[in-house]
Design a protein around this motif. Structure first.
Motif, mmCIF file in Angstrom:
data_model
loop_
_atom_site.group_PDB
_atom_site.id
_atom_site.type_symbol
_atom_site.label_atom_id
_atom_site.label_comp_id
_atom_site.label_asym_id
_atom_site.label_seq_id
_atom_site.Cartn_x
_atom_site.Cartn_y
_atom_site.Cartn_z
ATOM 1 N N GLU A 14 0.818 -1.218 0.000
ATOM 2 C CA GLU A 14 0.000 0.000 0.000
ATOM 3 C C GLU A 14 0.849 1.263 0.000
ATOM 4 O OE1 GLU A 14 -2.767 -0.164 3.222
ATOM 5 O OE2 GLU A 14 -3.812 -1.906 2.402
ATOM 6 N N ILE A 15 2.143 1.107 0.224
ATOM 7 C CA ILE A 15 3.065 2.255 0.252
ATOM 8 C C ILE A 15 3.877 2.239 -1.037
ATOM 9 C CG2 ILE A 15 4.964 3.352 1.487
ATOM 10 C CD1 ILE A 15 4.018 1.792 3.995
ATOM 11 N N GLU A 16 3.802 3.330 -1.770
ATOM 12 C CA GLU A 16 4.536 3.449 -3.032
ATOM 13 C C GLU A 16 5.796 4.273 -2.790
ATOM 14 O OE1 GLU A 16 3.927 5.734 -7.251
ATOM 15 O OE2 GLU A 16 2.123 4.913 -6.280
ATOM 16 N N LEU A 17 6.958 3.664 -3.040
ATOM 17 C CA LEU A 17 8.243 4.338 -2.842
ATOM 18 C C LEU A 17 8.941 4.485 -4.188
ATOM 19 C CD1 LEU A 17 9.414 2.356 0.296
ATOM 20 C CD2 LEU A 17 8.807 4.750 0.263
ATOM 21 N N ASN A 18 9.333 5.719 -4.527
ATOM 22 C CA ASN A 18 10.067 5.982 -5.764
ATOM 23 C C ASN A 18 11.352 6.714 -5.433
ATOM 24 O OD1 ASN A 18 8.047 4.952 -7.520
ATOM 25 N ND2 ASN A 18 6.890 6.840 -7.255
ATOM 26 N N ALA A 19 12.435 6.307 -6.084
ATOM 27 C CA ALA A 19 13.708 6.999 -5.913
ATOM 28 C C ALA A 19 13.781 8.119 -6.945
ATOM 29 C CB ALA A 19 14.865 6.034 -6.091
ATOM 30 N N VAL A 20 14.071 9.320 -6.467
ATOM 31 C CA VAL A 20 14.194 10.481 -7.355
ATOM 32 C C VAL A 20 15.491 11.217 -7.027
ATOM 33 C CG1 VAL A 20 11.715 10.795 -7.713
ATOM 34 C CG2 VAL A 20 12.822 11.909 -5.794
ATOM 35 N N GLN A 44 -7.467 6.542 1.520
ATOM 36 C CA GLN A 44 -8.790 5.959 1.294
ATOM 37 C C GLN A 44 -8.724 4.527 0.774
ATOM 38 O OE1 GLN A 44 -10.077 9.161 -1.205
ATOM 39 N NE2 GLN A 44 -11.344 10.053 0.419
ATOM 40 N N ALA A 45 -7.716 4.193 0.001
ATOM 41 C CA ALA A 45 -7.585 2.841 -0.550
ATOM 42 C C ALA A 45 -6.809 1.907 0.379
ATOM 43 C CB ALA A 45 -6.893 2.911 -1.903
ATOM 44 N N SER A 46 -6.437 2.388 1.551
ATOM 45 C CA SER A 46 -5.622 1.580 2.459
ATOM 46 C C SER A 46 -6.479 0.646 3.303
ATOM 47 C CB SER A 46 -4.805 2.491 3.379
ATOM 48 O OG SER A 46 -5.662 3.122 4.306
ATOM 49 N N SER A 47 -5.811 -0.255 4.003
ATOM 50 C CA SER A 47 -6.505 -1.202 4.881
ATOM 51 C C SER A 47 -6.558 -0.708 6.326
ATOM 52 C CB SER A 47 -5.792 -2.559 4.828
ATOM 53 O OG SER A 47 -4.462 -2.409 5.297
ATOM 54 N N LEU A 48 -6.270 0.578 6.524
ATOM 55 C CA LEU A 48 -6.354 1.148 7.872
ATOM 56 C C LEU A 48 -7.805 1.146 8.361
ATOM 57 C CD1 LEU A 48 -4.069 4.332 7.703
ATOM 58 C CD2 LEU A 48 -3.678 2.302 9.066
ATOM 59 N N LEU A 59 -7.063 16.019 8.979
ATOM 60 C CA LEU A 59 -5.866 16.792 9.302
ATOM 61 C C LEU A 59 -5.631 17.894 8.275
ATOM 62 C CD1 LEU A 59 -2.978 14.357 10.343
ATOM 63 C CD2 LEU A 59 -4.074 16.070 11.742
ATOM 64 N N SER A 60 -5.216 19.052 8.759
ATOM 65 C CA SER A 60 -4.849 20.132 7.838
ATOM 66 C C SER A 60 -3.326 20.132 7.685
ATOM 67 C CB SER A 60 -5.351 21.477 8.366
ATOM 68 O OG SER A 60 -4.795 21.722 9.636
ATOM 69 N N ASP A 61 -2.834 19.052 7.107
ATOM 70 C CA ASP A 61 -1.396 18.852 6.921
ATOM 71 C C ASP A 61 -1.080 19.018 5.441
ATOM 72 O OD1 ASP A 61 1.232 17.683 6.691
ATOM 73 O OD2 ASP A 61 0.889 16.744 8.639
ATOM 74 N N GLN A 62 -0.041 19.766 5.124
ATOM 75 C CA GLN A 62 0.300 20.026 3.722
ATOM 76 C C GLN A 62 0.797 18.770 3.009
ATOM 77 O OE1 GLN A 62 3.164 23.133 4.115
ATOM 78 N NE2 GLN A 62 4.874 21.757 4.405
ATOM 79 N N ARG A 63 1.145 17.731 3.754
ATOM 80 C CA ARG A 63 1.607 16.492 3.133
ATOM 81 C C ARG A 63 0.453 15.638 2.609
ATOM 82 N NH1 ARG A 63 5.181 14.571 8.167
ATOM 83 N NH2 ARG A 63 3.296 15.320 9.158
ATOM 84 N N ILE A 64 -0.783 15.975 2.987
ATOM 85 C CA ILE A 64 -1.954 15.216 2.539
ATOM 86 C C ILE A 64 -2.661 16.020 1.445
ATOM 87 C CG2 ILE A 64 -4.114 14.131 3.240
ATOM 88 C CD1 ILE A 64 -2.954 13.961 6.070
ATOM 89 N N THR A 65 -2.785 15.417 0.263
ATOM 90 C CA THR A 65 -3.418 16.114 -0.862
ATOM 91 C C THR A 65 -4.933 16.114 -0.707
ATOM 92 O OG1 THR A 65 -3.616 14.117 -2.210
ATOM 93 C CG2 THR A 65 -1.555 15.364 -2.415
ATOM 94 N N SER A 66 -5.610 16.864 -1.566
ATOM 95 C CA SER A 66 -7.071 16.936 -1.516
ATOM 96 C C SER A 66 -7.713 15.595 -1.887
ATOM 97 C CB SER A 66 -7.582 18.029 -2.443
ATOM 98 O OG SER A 66 -7.129 17.792 -3.756
ATOM 99 N N GLU A 67 -6.979 14.736 -2.617
ATOM 100 C CA GLU A 67 -7.488 13.403 -2.977
ATOM 101 C C GLU A 67 -7.284 12.393 -1.856
ATOM 102 O OE1 GLU A 67 -4.979 14.722 -5.414
ATOM 103 O OE2 GLU A 67 -6.688 15.911 -6.083
ATOM 104 N N GLY A 68 -6.629 12.796 -0.783
ATOM 105 C CA GLY A 68 -6.403 11.893 0.349
ATOM 106 C C GLY A 68 -5.161 11.038 0.200
ATOM 107 N N VAL A 69 -4.147 11.569 -0.473
ATOM 108 C CA VAL A 69 -2.890 10.845 -0.655
ATOM 109 C C VAL A 69 -1.807 11.543 0.169
ATOM 110 C CG1 VAL A 69 -1.140 10.087 -2.309
ATOM 111 C CG2 VAL A 69 -3.545 10.121 -2.970
#
Length: 140
Positions: A14-20, A44-48, A59-69
């Motif tokens: 469920e966690i997508e990791l990309n090297a950049v 939203q697509a997680s098993s939490l 949460l009003s955290d800038q790391r969370i997008t409006s789509e819930g990612v």
């Protein structure tokens, strides 16, 4: 598996990791090596459990997008493995932070003596300031 609590954990798929490539100073190394990690986690697509999902999305955290990612970029280390561990740790901290329910505040009134102290301090402060005024010779 990324453990959140004793009963809750996030599966690796469920966690997508990309090297950049990282930003900033570093010369030739930073231009050639993809050592920064870009982590994406779809809440939203997680098993939490729903409890975690709702609180994360509120949460009003800038790391969370409006789509819930949840999007976390880790680039503080020179090695990809350390950045990967840092990104996963930050995700873990974020999810754990919503697990703690804040204590409900009980409204209380100030005591009689604290109100009296406050008014006495205001009076004393006013007298101090009044003492700084210019003295007119006519008044005396």
């Amino acid at each position: 598996m990324l453990p959140i609590s004793q009963k809750v954990s996030i599966p690796d798929n469920e966690i997508e990791l990309n090297a950049v490539r990282a930003q900033g100073a570093g010369g030739q190394n930073v231009n050639k090596v993809s050592s920064a990690i870009h982590l994406r986690f779809d809440v939203q697509a997680s098993s939490l459990p729903d409890f975690y999902k709702q609180r994360l999305l509120k949460l009003s955290d800038q790391r969370i997008t409006s789509e819930g990612v949840v999007v976390i970029k880790a680039q503080s280390h020179r090695r990809q493995e350390l950045n990967r561990a840092d990104a996963l740790e930050r995700l873990q901290e974020l999810v754990r932070s919503v697990a703690v329910t804040p204590k409900k505040r009980i409204a209380t009134r100030p005591t009689k003596s604290s109100r009296k102290r406050r008014l006495d301090n205001k009076t004393q402060r006013g007298q101090t300031k009044a003492g700084r005024k210019k003295v007119n010779k006519i008044d005396h």
